[in-house]
Scaffold this motif. Structure first.
Motif, PDB file in Angstrom:
ATOM      1  N   GLU B 136       0.831  -1.219   0.000  1.00 44.53           N
ATOM      2  CA  GLU B 136       0.000   0.000   0.000  1.00 44.53           C
ATOM      3  C   GLU B 136       0.860   1.261   0.000  1.00 44.53           C
ATOM      4  O   GLU B 136       0.341   2.375  -0.126  1.00 44.53           O
ATOM      5  N   ARG B 137       2.162   1.073   0.194  1.00 39.91           N
ATOM      6  CA  ARG B 137       3.104   2.196   0.292  1.00 39.91           C
ATOM      7  C   ARG B 137       2.669   3.203   1.347  1.00 39.91           C
ATOM      8  O   ARG B 137       2.488   4.402   1.050  1.00 39.91           O
ATOM      9  N   ARG B 210     -10.845   8.753  14.018  1.00 41.31           N
ATOM     10  CA  ARG B 210      -9.986   8.596  12.839  1.00 41.31           C
ATOM     11  C   ARG B 210     -10.409   9.590  11.761  1.00 41.31           C
ATOM     12  O   ARG B 210     -11.592   9.748  11.489  1.00 41.31           O
ATOM     13  N   LEU B 211      -9.428  10.235  11.150  1.00 37.49           N
ATOM     14  CA  LEU B 211      -9.669  11.145  10.028  1.00 37.49           C
ATOM     15  C   LEU B 211      -8.914  10.605   8.824  1.00 37.49           C
ATOM     16  O   LEU B 211      -7.895   9.945   8.972  1.00 37.49           O
ATOM     17  N   ARG B 214      -6.830   5.059   4.480  1.00 39.41           N
ATOM     18  CA  ARG B 214      -5.649   4.270   4.117  1.00 39.41           C
ATOM     19  C   ARG B 214      -5.592   4.047   2.608  1.00 39.41           C
ATOM     20  O   ARG B 214      -4.601   3.530   2.098  1.00 39.41           O
ATOM     21  N   THR B 215      -6.653   4.400   1.914  1.00 37.54           N
ATOM     22  CA  THR B 215      -6.686   4.160   0.468  1.00 37.54           C
ATOM     23  C   THR B 215      -5.945   5.273  -0.276  1.00 37.54           C
ATOM     24  O   THR B 215      -5.731   6.356   0.249  1.00 37.54           O
ATOM     25  N   ALA B 216      -5.588   4.977  -1.534  1.00 44.93           N
ATOM     26  CA  ALA B 216      -4.847   5.956  -2.330  1.00 44.93           C
ATOM     27  C   ALA B 216      -5.672   7.206  -2.580  1.00 44.93           C
ATOM     28  O   ALA B 216      -5.139   8.312  -2.638  1.00 44.93           O
ATOM     29  N   LYS B 217      -6.975   7.042  -2.746  1.00 42.80           N
ATOM     30  CA  LYS B 217      -7.858   8.179  -3.031  1.00 42.80           C
ATOM     31  C   LYS B 217      -9.046   8.149  -2.090  1.00 42.80           C
ATOM     32  O   LYS B 217      -9.375   7.109  -1.516  1.00 42.80           O
ATOM     33  N   GLY B 218      -9.730   9.274  -1.975  1.00 40.98           N
ATOM     34  CA  GLY B 218     -10.921   9.313  -1.147  1.00 40.98           C
ATOM     35  C   GLY B 218     -11.455  10.727  -1.026  1.00 40.98           C
ATOM     36  O   GLY B 218     -10.682  11.667  -0.857  1.00 40.98           O
TER      37      GLY B 218
END
Lengths: 492, 492
Positions: B136-137, B210-211, B214-218
């Motif tokens: 996931e880098r 939590r703000l 963990r995903t690349a986009k959102g």
């Protein structure tokens, strides 16, 4: 991904009630307010700025989101400059009237849909490219500038504006900023947010102000420009945007892989990430899309593949060669039935054209409800499996295009025209996909925004106190509650 | 740029009054509240979490900002986990007591300075690297992790965490996030904000949330994680950060240029930008710094140059060669008295070591007041000229180090120890530099933050309604007004 608009879908009258009840204002009272407001707008703006013809207004009453509630606005305003925008905002504050901002209407979540008793402000006439500065590597544009037009203008200066939603030929920079639009190249180059340096907006208090900066760096107070990006017209009306640019890049190399199963393709995506390659695009197109494109354009794609993966690299020289070779290895070892590096740029472009045609090709078959979940890269294969199961369970045709390289999937739920039962099944499948994405550590929206379609999903995704924080910010910056109310969250 | 801490400066008792009056609370009343709060903290936390010894507390009462107001806190807390942080925040809310969060105290604007009657919370014991995920880098870390420690841990996985403030050997990720720290490589790779995906915080209402993602986009709602970055402890207390990583990069090539005048060096910087090169670092060091480093380390730099420019490129292969050659051309044609590509990595590292030594070398001569303006690249030469004039006008020694490639200048105002008149002249010069930067289209702070030192500058830079928007956000997210009050803006 945003759709290429083929034709505007008709207004669905049945959804008007949604907004009437949401606003909780008696019909007659609303009508009086609007009449007074329209008089004021006519007094303060040149005549050609107002649209009152219902047939014309209808075209400005919805975006490209399928089955998202919308109604006819009471008036549409098409200002020509920031001062006129400010006039509109001030009059809306004065007359306590909701204001819905829209660009080209290519959004896919209903964020720009008109609500009952609202003013729609269309930004298409603020379309000047004010500055392209090669030394500072920035551009200053009005919000109505078309994405592709900015890219072309930058190109003349040896510069590049990366964010490339599929709607780039028609969507506007203002809309891209309001939704934090992504696209094909963001797997390597990031999304719209990564390119916004500053902006000019009219605030919820009616002030015309500058946010952000023109310098490369800056930490003077809170990142207000960043907060505006992706806020879907609920925190201010954008009248100018300063974007960061990059130098033009090398021509891309394209690697294509054909797969028998979507799961194998998902494994290939994980393999590319694990190999340390950062592709400049990594797109997935499934059988349903390939067949739809073939049926329309006769490209012969679906004969050979159930799933196509398209990888690109723009790394220069030997590094690009190596990255292309690595992607090819990853495709092959994940079980591709065929994989090759395209040596012919036209052939490569044709494959990407097929990717871009998938959405309109499917729309020929019936209404398409577009999903936009994003999951961790390691979960792409599992998410695709779950989508297949969801399609079977609800008896819905679900085609998949995906920015697979960053885990951003666009399941496309296709239903026969006028089949109400199919529509209900599709909507149930839509909600299941959202739940699955969240269960896999993903988000309900990768790049299309919340608008109307993901409001329930947002409530699922965010901690309750975080939703409260967001509402508190909304209340702080839109004290009169006029900026696109009823989108993203329910009104308080 | 943040300083390498050589030794902590002593507390300046004379500044305590500043905070007493700012808080407007009678002394005796304050004392009672604090006693009750300390009792509660002792009840709810293990004994070793509290520091009450004034001599130890003193070390936690200020950061590295010269002449920034600070006082002794009433208690220092060093929690070990997020639950304990939440306990501290909740008790501060309950007892209406200001809470100042600090990491390693390497800040240069006074943002972490203790205020009268406050609790200081030190995050150094939350120092676990929880996850480094190559696929996931990303990395998930507690806020007390030292920047260099994270970089080293990433390196073991072939990954790289780019933000590299000069304080990297001692500053913490939490502090880097709170100030949106920059560094040498951000001319190519961006600042801390560009690497923050998500975080866990304790909010101003005492919730642990939590703000981000963990995903690349959102784009699920407002970018709350982005808003926290650079908010200097005024909107929440960070208990965990999820950062984006990049693959390890190629070894860098270094080009050095010696210049007779700072203006020639400024022209070389503009030439590099105009040539379309994106260096991985482009640093400027002036005569005052070179002499101070020579006096300390006898490197012999100041014999040959009045100004040194150090450019780096990490582009792979032939592209890197070309970029280095282009930088060399730019240096030469701008009037360098000597310029060369370093073929010896050790020699190149020594030059960069001199850059890093500049600040501590100057500190040997007396207190150093650090500026942090950022101007458009085209204005670097003009800004440097104005700084020279300001030094003459106020009779102050002003040394310059600069992240020249992104227009971020660090004039260092050096005064003799104990010379009160010189201190006043330096502070006047400091304000003039701010005004000049704004006049040239720049910002009052590129990467150090507002803290206490730039509060007046912030008022100069922002439109009044924008300042009001920022205050409204502060009030919305810190409803009890306990989060680092009196920093960034005046209390309402």
């Amino acid at each position: 991904m945003e759709s290429i608009s083929i034709e505007r879908r008709p207004a669905h009258g049945y959804v008007e009630e949604h907004f009437r009840s949401a606003l909780n204002v008696p019909q007659t009272c609303l009508q009086e307010v609007i009449t007074v407001l329209i008089d004021a707008l006519q007094r303060e703006l040149p005549a050609d700025r107002l649209v009152l013809d219902p047939d014309v207004m209808r075209g400005y009453s919805y975006d490209q989101a399928e089955w998202a509630a919308h109604t006819l606005p009471d008036v549409v305003v098409r200002p020509r400059n920031a001062a006129e925008v400010q006039t509109v905002v001030r009059l809306c504050i004065e007359h306590d009237t909701p204001l819905v901002t829209r660009g080209a209407g290519t959004g896919l979540s209903g964020g720009a849909n008109a609500t009952a008793g609202c003013v729609v402000i269309v930004m298409d006439r603020l379309n000047a490219i004010k500055e392209i500065n090669p030394l500072e590597r920035l551009a200053v544009v009005e919000p109505g500038v078309i994405n592709d037009d900015l890219r072309a203008a930058c190109c003349e200066h040896g510069l590049w504006y990366p964010p490339d939603p599929a709607s780039a030929s028609s969507s506007t920079i203002g809309g891209n900023v309001a939704t934090n639009a992504g696209g094909l190249c963001c797997v390597k180059y990031g999304v719209t947010r990564d390119y916004v340096l500053g902006m000019q907006i009219v605030t919820g208090s009616g002030d015309l102000v500058r946010l952000g900066r023109r310098t490369a760096k800056g930490v003077a107070g809170y990142d207000m420009a960043g907060l505006m990006v992706g806020s879907e017209g609920t925190l201010g009306v954008i009248t100018e945007v300063t974007v960061r640019l990059r130098p033009m890049r090398e021509p891309e190399r394209t690697v294509a892989g054909y797969f028998d199963s979507i799961v194998d393709a998902g494994r290939a995506v994980s393999a590319v990430a694990a190999a340390g390659v950062t592709p400049s695009a990594l797109e997935l197109i499934d059988r349903h899309c390939l067949e739809a494109v073939d049926a329309w354009k006769n490209m012969g794609l679906s004969v050979d593949a159930n799933v196509v993966l398209l990888g690109r690299t723009d790394a220069p020289g030997i590094v690009g060669e190596q990255e292309a070779a690595t992607m090819l290895d990853c495709f092959s070892s994940a079980g591709a039935s065929w994989a090759a590096q395209s040596t012919d740029p036209e052939e490569a472009d044709a494959l990407f054209a097929a990717r871009r045609l998938a959405y309109p090709a499917l729309e020929r078959l019936g209404p398409v409800l577009t999903e936009d979940v994003c999951v961790p890269k390691a979960q792409v294969a599992k998410m695709l499996e779950r989508i297949e199961r969801t399609a079977l369970r609800h008896d819905v045709t679900i085609a998949n295009i995906a920015h697979a390289g960053d885990g951003n999937l666009h399941p496309l739920l296709v239903t026969p025209v006028g089949d109400e039962a199919a529509r209900e099944r599709a909507q149930a499948a839509f909600e299941d996909i959202i739940s699955d994405a969240l269960a896999l550590g993903g988000t309900v929206t990768g790049e299309h925004g919340v608008g109307l379609l993901k409001m329930a999903g947002l409530r699922q995704e965010l901690d309750k106190p975080v939703l409260d924080m967001q509402r508190a910010i909304k209340a702080a910056l839109d004290p009169h509650g006029i900026l696109n109310p009823g989108k993203v969250f329910e009104p308080r």
